[in-house]
Design a protein around this motif. Structure first.
Motif, PDB file in Angstrom:
ATOM      1  N   MET A 197       0.900   5.854 -13.760  1.00 14.17           N
ATOM      2  CA  MET A 197       0.361   5.881 -12.399  1.00 14.17           C
ATOM      3  C   MET A 197       1.427   5.377 -11.421  1.00 14.17           C
ATOM      4  N   ILE A 198       1.583   6.062 -10.317  1.00 15.81           N
ATOM      5  CA  ILE A 198       2.534   5.684  -9.280  1.00 15.81           C
ATOM      6  C   ILE A 198       1.805   4.935  -8.167  1.00 15.81           C
ATOM      7  N   LYS A 199       2.336   3.762  -7.794  1.00 15.63           N
ATOM      8  CA  LYS A 199       1.767   2.992  -6.696  1.00 15.63           C
ATOM      9  C   LYS A 199       2.513   3.369  -5.419  1.00 15.63           C
ATOM     10  N   THR A 200       1.823   3.976  -4.482  1.00 17.77           N
ATOM     11  CA  THR A 200       2.442   4.429  -3.242  1.00 17.77           C
ATOM     12  C   THR A 200       2.142   3.446  -2.118  1.00 17.77           C
ATOM     13  N   LEU A 201       3.222   2.978  -1.454  1.00 15.00           N
ATOM     14  CA  LEU A 201       3.073   1.933  -0.444  1.00 15.00           C
ATOM     15  C   LEU A 201       3.656   2.373   0.894  1.00 15.00           C
ATOM     16  N   ASP A 202       2.983   2.033   1.961  1.00 12.17           N
ATOM     17  CA  ASP A 202       3.482   2.255   3.313  1.00 12.17           C
ATOM     18  C   ASP A 202       4.152   0.964   3.765  1.00 12.17           C
ATOM     19  N   PRO A 203       5.459   0.972   4.026  1.00  6.36           N
ATOM     20  CA  PRO A 203       6.137  -0.270   4.409  1.00  6.36           C
ATOM     21  C   PRO A 203       5.534  -0.947   5.630  1.00  6.36           C
ATOM     22  N   LYS A 204       4.879  -0.178   6.488  1.00  2.00           N
ATOM     23  CA  LYS A 204       4.272  -0.766   7.686  1.00  2.00           C
ATOM     24  C   LYS A 204       3.087  -1.668   7.348  1.00  2.00           C
ATOM     25  N   THR A 205       2.527  -1.502   6.145  1.00  2.96           N
ATOM     26  CA  THR A 205       1.371  -2.310   5.750  1.00  2.96           C
ATOM     27  C   THR A 205       1.767  -3.543   4.949  1.00  2.96           C
ATOM     28  N   LEU A 206       3.054  -3.690   4.648  1.00  5.27           N
ATOM     29  CA  LEU A 206       3.516  -4.808   3.841  1.00  5.27           C
ATOM     30  C   LEU A 206       4.082  -5.922   4.708  1.00  5.27           C
ATOM     31  N   SER A 207       3.932  -7.156   4.239  1.00  2.29           N
ATOM     32  CA  SER A 207       4.561  -8.272   4.940  1.00  2.29           C
ATOM     33  C   SER A 207       6.067  -8.203   4.713  1.00  2.29           C
ATOM     34  N   GLN A 208       6.834  -8.890   5.563  1.00  8.38           N
ATOM     35  CA  GLN A 208       8.289  -8.874   5.401  1.00  8.38           C
ATOM     36  C   GLN A 208       8.714  -9.404   4.031  1.00  8.38           C
ATOM     37  N   PRO A 209       8.147 -10.511   3.529  1.00  8.87           N
ATOM     38  CA  PRO A 209       8.538 -10.982   2.193  1.00  8.87           C
ATOM     39  C   PRO A 209       8.228  -9.967   1.088  1.00  8.87           C
ATOM     40  N   GLU A 210       7.077  -9.302   1.194  1.00 12.01           N
ATOM     41  CA  GLU A 210       6.706  -8.306   0.182  1.00 12.01           C
ATOM     42  C   GLU A 210       7.681  -7.131   0.191  1.00 12.01           C
TER      43      GLU A 210
END
Length: 289
Positions: A1-14
């Motif tokens: 399974m691929i986890k797809t992330l939008d960088p705009k939804t992540l905190s700077q540390p994450e």
């Protein structure tokens, strides 16, 4: 399974953690700079690489603090005095290099704190690190501030004006990768050491035209034994052995009665050992069975 992330939804540390762990190993720019009062600063940065050899240009990025959005002293210094010495880091100096990354107060000399030797430069004001295997005296061409937010990069574009290389790291007049024993930055607290056990060679298809993976017979492309790396090495061949050559190789090795699976396994070992044409002969013979 691929986890797809939008960088705009992540905190700077994450976001920093994912990017700095996935985009690695990174070479380390061990930068020596000086402010307008003549105070020396020495700091490592792993957002760094070379981007041109003629003219010789490198870029490194002293990013804004992810905690308080402050600018690095190195960034402030190259704006005041647009010169820098980029020192290469090897394993023998890795712990001292890491120590120099401590957030000391402005004006504190990390050469002294980390126990390095200051050596006067030839063309620029900042000194170089005497313990470094290679040092590049550079002039700052431009500083590009990407944003004013925590974690934002500041691209310091520099041109090399002078190079210093320790003679101990040459072999027959050529800078020796094994002798250099370089280290690279990984994610978290991790680094990587470029020792012999970590190095491997791949023939570069710069002046050749490999046949490509798509030109391999289906039975080879869909082998349950061969890996993608194995197929890539086969695809780098400029030609395949002739029927006569294949027969001669198989008879010499006494493999006329070997099974297809056996031949694929033997071919894989040959590929790992660098005998690509011979491996191809084994595989093409297997195709004829």
């Amino acid at each position: 399974m691929i986890k797809t992330l939008d960088p705009k939804t992540l905190s700077q540390p994450e976001l920093y953690s994912i990017m700095s762990t996935a985009i690695a190993p990174r070479p380390i720019c061990f930068a020596s700079t000086m402010d307008k009062e003549g105070n020396v600063n020495l700091s490592p940065f792993s957002f760094f690489n070379m981007f041109s050899s003629s003219p010789p240009v490198m870029i490194f990025s002293p990013a804004r603090s992810g905690r308080d959005n402050s600018l690095k002293h190195t960034h402030q210094n190259v704006v005041e005095v647009p010169q820098v010495v980029i020192n290469v880091v090897n394993h023998a100096m890795a712990e001292q290099m890491s120590l120099s990354s401590t957030a000391y107060d402005k004006g504190v000399n990390e050469f002294v704190k980390a126990g390095f030797t200051q050596v006067p430069s030839v063309k620029v004001k900042p000194p170089r690190v005497g313990e470094a295997p290679v040092s590049f005296e550079c002039t700052v061409l431009e500083v590009v501030e990407l944003a004013q937010t925590p974690g934002a990069g500041n691209l310091v574009i520099v041109q090399v004006d002078m190079i210093h290389v320790n003679d101990d790291y040459f072999t027959n007049g050529v800078l020796d990768t094994e002798k250099l024993d370089l280290v690279g930055r990984m994610g978290g607290n991790w680094y990587i050491r470029a020792i012999r056990e970590s190095l491997f060679e791949i023939p570069k298809p710069i002046r050749t035209h490999g046949i490509g993976v798509d030109a391999l017979p289906k039975g080879i492309r869909e082998s349950t034994v061969l890996t993608g790396n194995n197929l890539g090495r086969l695809g780098n061949l400029e030609r395949v052995p002739s029927t006569k050559e294949i027969k001669a190789i198989i008879e010499k090795e006494g493999l006329e009665k070997a099974s297809k699976s056996e031949l694929h396994t033997l071919a894989q070992q040959l590929l790992e050992d660098g005998y690509t044409e011979k491996a191809m002969a084994y595989l093409l013979y297997a195709e004829s069975l």
